[in-house]
Design an enzyme around this catalytic site. Sequence first.
Site: not given
Lengths: 211, 110
Positions: A113, A116-118
């Site tokens: 991602c 971000c951090s999906c």
Amino acid sequence: MHDHIHHHPHPNQPDEEDGPFTEYRLLEMALRELLIEKEVITQAELHKTYQMMDDRGPHNGARMVAKAWSDPVYLDLMRRDATEAAKSIGLEPTWLNLIALENTDAVHNVVVCTLCSCYPWPLLGLPPDWYKSRAYRSDVVQNPRKVLAEFGTILPETTEVRVHDSSADMRYLVVPKRPEGTENWSEENLAKLVTRDSMIGVVPALAIETL
Amino acid sequence: MVNKSLTDYRGIHDLGGLLCEPFAPDEHDYEPWEKRVHAVRELLATKGLLRVDELRRAVEGLGEERYQRLSYYEQWIWAISQIMLERGIVTDAEIGARVETIRAKLASHD
């Protein structure tokens, strides 16, 4: 900003194992207390959420992969609608729009991602630090083979590497290649070979010798 | 007219394809306070009080220096607080006062 407060346990949190009370930890404590006092959230709801977080882990994704390896009808469903495939075995990916990516000799898929951090965390649990790191998010796009090599994954030049960028609305689950020598294995045993990292696509599934 | 490169328009969070520090697959076990931040976020989201795009917008509003310095859950708790302030669920004064109360309580145990 004040210096860090020392690490004596808070009287109300005897099981505290965190490091020093930084400003942001104080902010966490303050906000949580206020939200509970204002009845925006309750302590009971929080405990239920901790429980749910503990129940979510790579064992869920591993069940899906093992079933996809074993059951051609399920594999077909995974290919068409991986969210439905998760639901069909009792997993609750709720908001997740899930896409399954199959690794083969010809194509190796790896997930990131960049923004971000999906992450498909109902199926894999909370993501590892490196997945959220600036280095991974930038480098795996630019130089995926080099990043994969950091995990010990060296792919032949003939294998195409595809990097998939997750988003808030769409998450990926890699279906690693089924390890050799597992032809008659049960789904339960196959699932033991499917690690978190293999479902992110940075390593293959475990070889049978490692069990 | 000055030609700007694509990277001139990037937000601080938009890292795909840039060359940052060398990658190493490090990780640590989640600390209890980090899990609490995650649980609060999850719960607020369930109640429709915090959307994922809101959280990201707040994180991306940290500014470059703090975005790089703060740990992941430090970014999150700051961002969650911002959204709670924006929605009028808590006030700045309440948070400030409560932080000081907790700080004093902890200090008295030193």
